[in-house]
Write a protein that holds these residues in place. Structure first.
Motif, PDB file in Angstrom:
ATOM      1  N   SER A 488     -52.259 -44.074   5.114  1.00 11.09           N
ATOM      2  CA  SER A 488     -51.050 -43.268   5.209  1.00 11.09           C
ATOM      3  C   SER A 488     -51.288 -41.924   4.547  1.00 11.09           C
ATOM      4  O   SER A 488     -51.911 -41.841   3.504  1.00 11.09           O
ATOM      5  N   GLY A 489     -50.788 -40.915   5.212  1.00  9.79           N
ATOM      6  CA  GLY A 489     -50.893 -39.581   4.636  1.00  9.79           C
ATOM      7  C   GLY A 489     -49.637 -38.790   4.940  1.00  9.79           C
ATOM      8  O   GLY A 489     -48.761 -39.266   5.676  1.00  9.79           O
ATOM      9  N   TYR A 490     -49.546 -37.626   4.356  1.00 13.32           N
ATOM     10  CA  TYR A 490     -48.399 -36.746   4.632  1.00 13.32           C
ATOM     11  C   TYR A 490     -48.934 -35.425   5.146  1.00 13.32           C
ATOM     12  O   TYR A 490     -49.933 -34.915   4.630  1.00 13.32           O
ATOM     13  N   PHE A 491     -48.274 -34.898   6.165  1.00 10.10           N
ATOM     14  CA  PHE A 491     -48.775 -33.672   6.781  1.00 10.10           C
ATOM     15  C   PHE A 491     -47.663 -32.672   7.052  1.00 10.10           C
ATOM     16  O   PHE A 491     -46.565 -33.046   7.460  1.00 10.10           O
ATOM     17  N   ASN A 492     -48.009 -31.417   6.811  1.00  5.52           N
ATOM     18  CA  ASN A 492     -47.182 -30.334   7.333  1.00  5.52           C
ATOM     19  C   ASN A 492     -47.852 -29.936   8.638  1.00  5.52           C
ATOM     20  O   ASN A 492     -49.052 -29.652   8.647  1.00  5.52           O
ATOM     21  N   PHE A 493     -47.107 -29.927   9.735  1.00  6.99           N
ATOM     22  CA  PHE A 493     -47.764 -29.594  10.996  1.00  6.99           C
ATOM     23  C   PHE A 493     -46.785 -28.957  11.990  1.00  6.99           C
ATOM     24  O   PHE A 493     -45.574 -29.023  11.802  1.00  6.99           O
ATOM     25  N   GLU A 517     -51.891 -35.310  -1.096  1.00 12.98           N
ATOM     26  CA  GLU A 517     -52.064 -35.230  -2.543  1.00 12.98           C
ATOM     27  C   GLU A 517     -50.807 -34.673  -3.197  1.00 12.98           C
ATOM     28  O   GLU A 517     -50.286 -35.206  -4.178  1.00 12.98           O
ATOM     29  N   MET A 518     -50.351 -33.574  -2.593  1.00  9.00           N
ATOM     30  CA  MET A 518     -49.203 -32.869  -3.146  1.00  9.00           C
ATOM     31  C   MET A 518     -47.988 -33.790  -3.185  1.00  9.00           C
ATOM     32  O   MET A 518     -47.321 -33.926  -4.214  1.00  9.00           O
ATOM     33  N   VAL A 519     -47.738 -34.432  -2.012  1.00  7.51           N
ATOM     34  CA  VAL A 519     -46.543 -35.283  -1.923  1.00  7.51           C
ATOM     35  C   VAL A 519     -46.654 -36.437  -2.911  1.00  7.51           C
ATOM     36  O   VAL A 519     -45.708 -36.729  -3.636  1.00  7.51           O
ATOM     37  N   LYS A 520     -47.850 -37.020  -2.955  1.00  4.46           N
ATOM     38  CA  LYS A 520     -48.001 -38.178  -3.834  1.00  4.46           C
ATOM     39  C   LYS A 520     -47.813 -37.777  -5.294  1.00  4.46           C
ATOM     40  O   LYS A 520     -47.155 -38.469  -6.062  1.00  4.46           O
ATOM     41  N   SER A 521     -48.442 -36.628  -5.679  1.00  3.50           N
ATOM     42  CA  SER A 521     -48.318 -36.245  -7.084  1.00  3.50           C
ATOM     43  C   SER A 521     -46.875 -35.866  -7.372  1.00  3.50           C
ATOM     44  O   SER A 521     -46.373 -36.121  -8.464  1.00  3.50           O
ATOM     45  N   ARG A 522     -46.217 -35.267  -6.366  1.00  2.00           N
ATOM     46  CA  ARG A 522     -44.823 -34.931  -6.605  1.00  2.00           C
ATOM     47  C   ARG A 522     -43.982 -36.197  -6.748  1.00  2.00           C
ATOM     48  O   ARG A 522     -43.067 -36.264  -7.552  1.00  2.00           O
ATOM     49  N   GLU A 523     -44.342 -37.171  -5.935  1.00  2.00           N
ATOM     50  CA  GLU A 523     -43.596 -38.422  -6.028  1.00  2.00           C
ATOM     51  C   GLU A 523     -43.761 -39.048  -7.406  1.00  2.00           C
ATOM     52  O   GLU A 523     -42.823 -39.562  -7.992  1.00  2.00           O
ATOM     53  N   LEU A 524     -45.034 -38.946  -7.882  1.00  2.00           N
ATOM     54  CA  LEU A 524     -45.294 -39.462  -9.217  1.00  2.00           C
ATOM     55  C   LEU A 524     -44.452 -38.720 -10.245  1.00  2.00           C
ATOM     56  O   LEU A 524     -43.857 -39.296 -11.141  1.00  2.00           O
ATOM     57  N   LEU A 525     -44.455 -37.394 -10.060  1.00  2.00           N
ATOM     58  CA  LEU A 525     -43.709 -36.535 -10.956  1.00  2.00           C
ATOM     59  C   LEU A 525     -42.229 -36.902 -10.905  1.00  2.00           C
ATOM     60  O   LEU A 525     -41.561 -37.030 -11.925  1.00  2.00           O
ATOM     61  N   LYS A 526     -41.769 -37.094  -9.662  1.00  2.00           N
ATOM     62  CA  LYS A 526     -40.360 -37.443  -9.453  1.00  2.00           C
ATOM     63  C   LYS A 526     -40.059 -38.736 -10.186  1.00  2.00           C
ATOM     64  O   LYS A 526     -39.047 -38.870 -10.859  1.00  2.00           O
ATOM     65  N   GLU A 527     -41.003 -39.650 -10.026  1.00  2.00           N
ATOM     66  CA  GLU A 527     -40.831 -40.944 -10.645  1.00  2.00           C
ATOM     67  C   GLU A 527     -40.732 -40.788 -12.161  1.00  2.00           C
ATOM     68  O   GLU A 527     -39.821 -41.314 -12.797  1.00  2.00           O
ATOM     69  N   SER A 528     -41.683 -39.999 -12.724  1.00  2.00           N
ATOM     70  CA  SER A 528     -41.683 -39.863 -14.175  1.00  2.00           C
ATOM     71  C   SER A 528     -40.457 -39.057 -14.590  1.00  2.00           C
ATOM     72  O   SER A 528     -39.882 -39.304 -15.646  1.00  2.00           O
ATOM     73  N   GLU A 529     -40.068 -38.123 -13.725  1.00  2.00           N
ATOM     74  CA  GLU A 529     -38.891 -37.337 -14.041  1.00  2.00           C
ATOM     75  C   GLU A 529     -37.667 -38.236 -14.057  1.00  2.00           C
ATOM     76  O   GLU A 529     -36.826 -38.150 -14.945  1.00  2.00           O
ATOM     77  N   SER A 530     -37.611 -39.134 -13.043  1.00  2.00           N
ATOM     78  CA  SER A 530     -36.426 -39.981 -12.985  1.00  2.00           C
ATOM     79  C   SER A 530     -36.436 -40.946 -14.168  1.00  2.00           C
ATOM     80  O   SER A 530     -35.398 -41.280 -14.714  1.00  2.00           O
ATOM     81  N   ARG A 531     -37.669 -41.341 -14.573  1.00  2.00           N
ATOM     82  CA  ARG A 531     -37.746 -42.184 -15.754  1.00  2.00           C
ATOM     83  C   ARG A 531     -37.259 -41.421 -16.989  1.00  2.00           C
ATOM     84  O   ARG A 531     -36.507 -41.935 -17.801  1.00  2.00           O
ATOM     85  N   PHE A 532     -37.688 -40.166 -17.047  1.00  2.00           N
ATOM     86  CA  PHE A 532     -37.264 -39.326 -18.163  1.00  2.00           C
ATOM     87  C   PHE A 532     -35.737 -39.199 -18.165  1.00  2.00           C
ATOM     88  O   PHE A 532     -35.092 -39.309 -19.189  1.00  2.00           O
ATOM     89  N   ARG A 533     -35.206 -39.003 -16.949  1.00  3.07           N
ATOM     90  CA  ARG A 533     -33.749 -38.834 -16.857  1.00  3.07           C
ATOM     91  C   ARG A 533     -33.017 -40.096 -17.267  1.00  3.07           C
ATOM     92  O   ARG A 533     -32.019 -40.040 -17.981  1.00  3.07           O
ATOM     93  N   GLN A 534     -33.581 -41.188 -16.778  1.00  2.00           N
ATOM     94  CA  GLN A 534     -32.969 -42.462 -17.149  1.00  2.00           C
ATOM     95  C   GLN A 534     -32.909 -42.590 -18.659  1.00  2.00           C
ATOM     96  O   GLN A 534     -31.891 -42.935 -19.243  1.00  2.00           O
ATOM     97  N   LEU A 535     -34.064 -42.247 -19.249  1.00  2.00           N
ATOM     98  CA  LEU A 535     -34.189 -42.329 -20.687  1.00  2.00           C
ATOM     99  C   LEU A 535     -33.193 -41.380 -21.348  1.00  2.00           C
ATOM    100  O   LEU A 535     -32.464 -41.738 -22.267  1.00  2.00           O
ATOM    101  N   ALA A 536     -33.182 -40.163 -20.779  1.00  2.00           N
ATOM    102  CA  ALA A 536     -32.312 -39.144 -21.339  1.00  2.00           C
ATOM    103  C   ALA A 536     -30.848 -39.563 -21.199  1.00  2.00           C
ATOM    104  O   ALA A 536     -30.041 -39.329 -22.103  1.00  2.00           O
TER     105      ALA A 536
END
Ligand code: ADP
Length: 881
Positions: A488-493, A517-536
């Motif tokens: 699976s990959g993500y593409f701008n096309f 790569e971008m989407v996946k790392s962003r998803e990771l970021l989103k995930e950690s961000e949402s974790r941060f938010r949850q925590l916050a």
């Protein structure tokens, strides 16, 4: 069509004419007559021949005389060269006829033309010899034998005699031709004057003088009809010289056939053909017809107009001269091959026009057959396709350009053509992206990437092909089979429709960028961000974060609960507007300073809560920086410090009060001491007893007591804070304690009336001094806060459950409901009470409450502003009295 007149030069050259003549003669004669060629092959024979010699017509249709025994002798004779030349005259020959036995015939034979090698037809007649007519027949002119027959013959036959061509004999048909004029015995020129200058008489003269026969084909003749009108006819004819025994010409045998109908029919056909040609000429295309050998037979007007060639130039293969020299050999070869194989062809080449310009044409031809299936040559057209060809070349060039752009592009690019999405081009980047190899080029997308089935791309492509509207895929997920596994990959096309010159869609250009790569790392970021938010959000603190410029992008749950607004509302209203106006300016300055410097921010200020009250907060903000040290965002926290802040204030007030409270007795003690000292100096003048020493000393003592109380209260306070307030418990009479304490107070406070009511009498077990301290505190407060009504009631009552209560009632200023709980807290003093009037430092009630609590009792207040207060403490009775 020109009329063929084969004159003296080659009489009877045309075999057909000879056969026709032979036929007409043969059919008109009853006696056996046969026409054979030099090889003895029967060309024609009449019924008499077949019946006399008992032969079957059918089986002899290809009869060779030499093959029949009966004619062997005759065959030999005919092969004699001399005889062939001279002919056979009245030769007596016996034939052994089947069933009839031997019979004798006079045989006459002559070639239809005397000239050797020019004709191969021999006419043979057989005349049966009977005993009675043997002599007479021999003497008869052989032509006389035909006299009767002539009259019946279907052809027009006449015999002309002498150099002037006198009509000697003519059959009925001939008479009909000449409108039944009386011609016999007349010269032709006299009998048929209108035929003069039509060429016939001259021919007769020639035949007569040359002795050579002449045939005419479709010769037009104009003759009078009965009613003296001219009639146009066409005739095929033979002028056959009649020879004497010494081979002198003495007459001409004329045999003619009316072919008017045939000629006219053909002329009509020719007319129609002409019309057709005209039609062909008017067609706006070049049309050509070639002969079976490939030579040019016909080119329509357009050819000449187009090329500027003249007819003579384009004959044979002359048309090839107009073909571009570079292409001429190829064109010639292709045309020749097509003609040889009798197959259709189509070829494109440059043809020179009359201006000398070469223009692209398409030359197509196909084989042409007649009704009988015989190959007549080719027929075809030449069409100018220059513009189209040039366009096509341009398109090709464009396509070539597109191709090279695509192939060199860094971005994965492919071009699909047709509705079936054939992969026309795919650059290396695209092939790599697909995880395939170059073999996919030329295949359809469906076949090349079967894993796309069930994913939305085929439908999207079809839609773009239909509508022409570009599709932008943004981070679309794509599953591709790479190295045997579905990945699976993500593409701008983009899918962009490609159009041809006419604006029609012919394909789709696909460009794609792998953004997995971008989407996946962003998803990771989103995930950690949402974790941060949850925590916050879980944090009771207020947490927010801003972008690098200080714009708020997130507020945690704590903020939302505190302000009662949603994050959007907060952003809209402007967070800064929640800050207390007194601190706002400083905040803005300080925050700006941090934004610019990246230094941590810290400040205490008040935020407005949802109840519209300001509460103190400690606000901190720290910058989150990237690797290069650039600020990415700010994380901001705000901690409510309202309590601490109030405590601080109370402490501040306390210190103020303590210093005030300590200063007041000391100043007063100092005053009395000085007074006493001055009195001492004046001792000599006055007697000691007369001086008011005692009163001053009492005052000093009073102030010292106050000081002592203050100091002991402060000591108690620190003890309580350290939990070190020890109780010296004993059992004692509560009523006695109350009485003693009130007495003591009365001693120093004479301004107030303190009444004691004892509803109940009992002992309690506890720290007597401490309880006494509580009582003092309550009564002195009652005194202090009742400046006008000076009555104070102290009551000892029985309380529920083995308890006793002591209440101190005043009729003073009272305490508002809102303050009734707070007054038991450290340093709390009711705002608005004149500090000067009501001195104190707010720990008395706190200590009293703590002491009662440590005795498992309760201290309560009932009060109304302006009316007075009742403080009541309740304690357990001591079990023994
Ligand atoms: P203080 O030394 O100020 O009297 P206390 O702890 O004894 O401190 O009392 C706390 C506050 O409670 C006082 O400052 C006063 O405002 C209020 N208060 C106490 N007793 C009375 C009373 N009898 N009538 C009115 N106000 C009182």
């Amino acid at each position: 069509m020109k009329n063929n007149i084969d004159g003296a030069k080659s009489p009877l050259k045309d075999r057909t004419a000879g056969i026709n003549l032979a036929k007409s003669i043969v059919y008109t004669v009853k006696e056996p007559v046969v026409v054979v060629d030099k090889q003895g092959m029967v060309i024609q024979a009449n019924d008499g021949f077949y019946s006399t010699f008992k032969l079957q017509k059918e089986e002899n249709s290809a009869l060779a005389l030499g093959e029949r025994e009966i004619f062997l002798e005759l065959d030999e004779l005919l092969k004699n060269d001399e005889l062939q030349e001279k002919g056979i005259k009245d030769l007596e020959v016996s034939f052994n006829i089947l069933q009839a036995g031997e019979q004798k015939f006079l045989v006459n034979a002559a070639t239809l033309d005397k000239e050797k090698n020019s004709s191969d037809l021999i006419l043979i007649s057989f005349n049966k010899i009977n005993s009675e007519n043997q002599e007479t027949k021999a003497d008869k002119d052989d032509l006389e034998n035909f006299r009767d027959i002539f009259s019946q013959a279907p052809a027009m036959i006449c015999i002309l005699r002498g150099p002037k061509h006198v009509f000697e004999l003519a059959n009925d048909n001939y008479f009909q031709l000449v409108a039944n004029r009386d011609i016999l015995g007349k010269e032709v020129r006299e009998a048929l004057p209108e035929v003069e200058n039509q060429g016939f008489f001259e021919l007769l003269d020639t035949v007569y003088t040359s002795g050579k026969s002449v045939t005419g084909n479709e010769m037009p003749i104009k003759m009078y009809t009965k009613d003296n009108n001219f009639k146009n006819s066409y005739v095929d004819f033979v002028y056959q010289p009649i020879l004497t025994g010494s081979n002198e010409v003495n007459g001409i045998f004329v045999h003619a056939v009316d072919v008017t109908e045939k000629v006219e029919a053909r002329q009509k056909l020719e007319e129609r053909e002409n019309e057709l040609r005209q039609l062909i000429d008017t067609v706006p295309a070049i049309i050509w017809i070639t002969r079976p050998d490939g030579q040019n037979y016909y080119l329509n007007k357009n050819w000449y107009e187009y090329t500027g060639q003249i007819e003579s130039e384009s004959t044979d293969f002359g048309w090839l001269k107009a073909v571009h020299p570079e292409e001429e050999p190829r064109v010639r070869q292709i045309f020749k091959k097509a003609n040889d194989n009798k197959e259709a062809f189509s070829i494109s080449f440059r043809l020179r026009n009359k201006n000398g310009d070469y223009r692209w044409v398409i030359d197509s031809g196909r084989p042409n057959y007649d009704a009988g299936g015989e190959y007549l040559g080719m027929i075809g057209t030449v069409v100018d396709v220059h513009e189209e060809k040039v366009k096509e070349q341009l398109i090709r060039e464009k396509e070539h350009r597109i191709r090279s752009i695509i192939e060199e592009a860094n971005v994965a690019t492919a071009l699909y053509t047709g509705r079936e999405m054939k992969i026309e081009i795919a650059n290396d980047a695209m092939i790599e992206l697909w995880g395939k190899d170059h073999s996919v080029v030329g295949r359809t997308l469906r076949k090349a990437l079967p894993e796309l089935e069930g994913q939305p791309f085929h439908d999207l492509l079809q839609e773009v092909y239909e509508t022409g509207e570009t599709y932008w895929g943004k981070e679309d997920p794509v599953n591709l089979m790479i190295d045997g596994t579905l990945q699976s990959g993500y593409f701008n096309f983009t899918y962009k429709a490609l159009r041809n010159e006419k604006g029609e869609i012919y394909g789709i250009l696909n460009m794609a960028v792998d953004v997995t790569e971008m989407v996946k790392s962003r998803e990771l970021l989103k995930e950690s961000e949402s974790r941060f938010r949850q925590l916050a959000d879980l944090m009771p603190e207020k947490v927010a974060n801003t972008d690098a410029d200080g714009n708020f992008i997130y507020f945690n749950q704590g903020w939302l609960e505190y302000t009662g607004f949603t994050a959007e509302e907060l952003t809209r209203k402007g967070w800064v507007n929640f800050i207390h106006p007194n601190e706002k300016e400083e905040y803005l300055k300080s925050w700006q300073n941090s934004l610019e410097s990246g230094k941590d921010f810290e400040m205490e200020f008040r935020y407005l809560n949802k109840k519209n009250r300001y509460k103190w907060h400690l606000s901190r903000a720290e910058a989150v920086k990237d690797e290069s040290g650039k600020i990415k965002m700010w994380i901001c926290t705000a901690t409510e410090i309202q309590k601490i802040k109030l405590e601080e204030k109370r402490k501040e007030d306390f210190l103020k009060m303590v210093s005030h409270e300590l200063k007041t007795p000391i100043t007063s003690i100092k005053g009395y001491v000085q007074l006493l000292l001055s009195l001492l100096k004046k001792e000599k003048e006055q007697k000691l007893s007369e001086k008011p020493y005692e009163m001053y000393l009492v005052r000093v003592d009073h102030q010292i007591n106050r000081l002592t109380r203050l100091i002991s209260e402060m000591l108690d306070l620190s003890r309580i804070e350290k939990n070190k307030l020890d109780l010296q418990k004993e059992t004692f009479s509560l009523n006695s304690l109350v009485a003693e304490t009130v007495q003591d107070i009365n001693y120093t406070n004479t301004g107030h009336n303190i009444y004691i009511t004892e509803d109940y009498n009992c002992n309690i077990h506890g720290d007597k001094d401490r309880i006494g301290q509580v009582l003092i505190n309550l009564v002195t407060n009652a005194i202090k806060y009742s400046p006008f009504n000076r009555d104070i009631e102290v009551r000892i009552s029985k309380a529920k459950g083995n308890k006793v209560s002591v209440s101190v009632k005043d009729f003073g200023i009272g305490i508002g409901q809102e303050n009734q709980k707070k007054i038991f807290k450290r340093f709390y003093r009711v705002d608005g009470n004149n500090e000067e009037t009501y001195s104190g430092f707010g720990i008395g009630l706190y200590l009293a409450n703590e002491i009662i609590k440590r005795h498992n009792g309760v201290l309560r207040v009932k009060s109304e502003v302006g009316k007075g207060s009742v403080f009541t403490f309740t304690l357990f009775e001591a079990s023994e009295l």
